[in-house]
Design an enzyme around this catalytic site. Structure first.
Site, PDB file in Angstrom:
ATOM      1  N   GLY A  46      -0.944  -5.022  -3.910  1.00  0.00           N
ATOM      2  CA  GLY A  46      -1.812  -4.943  -2.747  1.00  0.00           C
ATOM      3  C   GLY A  46      -3.065  -5.763  -2.980  1.00  0.00           C
ATOM      4  O   GLY A  46      -3.428  -6.056  -4.118  1.00  0.00           O
ATOM      5  N   GLN A  51     -11.732  -7.956  -1.823  1.00  0.00           N
ATOM      6  CA  GLN A  51     -11.366  -8.422  -3.159  1.00  0.00           C
ATOM      7  C   GLN A  51     -11.313  -9.944  -3.242  1.00  0.00           C
ATOM      8  O   GLN A  51     -11.229 -10.494  -4.343  1.00  0.00           O
ATOM      9  CB  GLN A  51     -10.017  -7.844  -3.582  1.00  0.00           C
ATOM     10  N   CYS A  90      -6.244  -1.876 -10.616  1.00  0.00           N
ATOM     11  CA  CYS A  90      -6.816  -2.637  -9.504  1.00  0.00           C
ATOM     12  C   CYS A  90      -7.076  -4.057  -9.969  1.00  0.00           C
ATOM     13  O   CYS A  90      -7.580  -4.264 -11.079  1.00  0.00           O
ATOM     14  CB  CYS A  90      -8.121  -1.974  -9.054  1.00  0.00           C
ATOM     15  N   LEU A  91      -6.733  -5.024  -9.127  1.00  0.00           N
ATOM     16  CA  LEU A  91      -6.939  -6.426  -9.488  1.00  0.00           C
ATOM     17  C   LEU A  91      -8.418  -6.754  -9.708  1.00  0.00           C
ATOM     18  O   LEU A  91      -8.742  -7.698 -10.417  1.00  0.00           O
ATOM     19  CB  LEU A  91      -6.346  -7.344  -8.417  1.00  0.00           C
ATOM     20  N   HIS A 132      -4.893   3.037  -1.440  1.00  0.00           N
ATOM     21  CA  HIS A 132      -5.764   2.319  -2.379  1.00  0.00           C
ATOM     22  C   HIS A 132      -6.408   1.127  -1.658  1.00  0.00           C
ATOM     23  O   HIS A 132      -7.626   0.918  -1.763  1.00  0.00           O
ATOM     24  CB  HIS A 132      -4.939   1.855  -3.585  1.00  0.00           C
ATOM     25  N   GLU A 133      -5.597   0.362  -0.932  1.00  0.00           N
ATOM     26  CA  GLU A 133      -6.125  -0.809  -0.223  1.00  0.00           C
ATOM     27  C   GLU A 133      -7.037  -0.405   0.924  1.00  0.00           C
ATOM     28  O   GLU A 133      -8.069  -1.033   1.164  1.00  0.00           O
ATOM     29  CB  GLU A 133      -4.996  -1.718   0.260  1.00  0.00           C
ATOM     30  N   HIS A 136     -10.498   0.264  -0.212  1.00  0.00           N
ATOM     31  CA  HIS A 136     -11.306  -0.954  -0.410  1.00  0.00           C
ATOM     32  C   HIS A 136     -12.065  -1.327   0.860  1.00  0.00           C
ATOM     33  O   HIS A 136     -13.193  -1.811   0.789  1.00  0.00           O
ATOM     34  CB  HIS A 136     -10.413  -2.133  -0.813  1.00  0.00           C
TER      35      HIS A 136
END
Length: 160
Positions: A46, A51, A90-91, A132-133, A136
């Site tokens: 994701g 991000q 997480c990225l 999760h996304e 953000h």
């Protein structure tokens, strides 16, 4: 397509409540393609607009199941039930992992890249990835929900 730079914590944009998408045009479609390329290159499931440094309510998820790429524009959680606890990463937080509890089943409403509304039901890992996304987009980081951090070396042993 372009691979974009992923913003890492502590960048302020990661904790910002993003503004709604209002323009559904070719520029948005290109952005979604670039985000998808970036997510794949980073080996993620994701990616949310903050991000990559953008203050808009756009996220994508692809957990390599029968659904393929899910584009979430201006998403809203309609319903949730159950509970699941699992490890998340997480990225924007390279090599940081922790246990997070989230709903097991969700229903969301969102828009696709053409500006058409849709509803979607997800459960398990897909529900976790979507939530999760979506977090953000509200400036909520997974680290605020971690109950136990997991060292990266410990994860590598589990994956072997």
């Amino acid at each position: 397509m372009t691979v974009l730079t992923i913003v890492e914590h502590p960048a302020a944009i990661l904790e910002k409540n993003c503004r709604p998408v209002t323009q559904f045009d070719s520029k948005l479609k290109r952005l979604v393609r670039d985000m998808q390329e970036t997510m794949i290159k980073a080996d993620g499931v994701g990616l949310a607009a903050p991000q990559i440094g953008l203050d808009i309510r756009l996220a994508i998820v692809d957990v390599e199941d029968e659904h393929g790429l899910i584009v979430l524009i201006n998403p809203e959680l309609v319903e949730s039930s159950g509970k699941q606890t699992d490890i998340e990463g997480c990225l924007s937080f390279p090599d940081l992992y922790g246990e997070v509890t989230r709903p097991n089943v969700i229903q969301i409403k969102a828009f696709n890249v053409k500006g058409q509304p849709y509803t979607f039901r997800a459960e398990g890992f897909l529900a976790r990835a979507i939530l999760h996304e979506m977090d953000h987009l509200d400036g909520i980081l997974f680290t605020s929900k971690v109950t136990k951090y997991i060292p990266a070396e410990e994860l590598e042993r589990v994956d072997s």
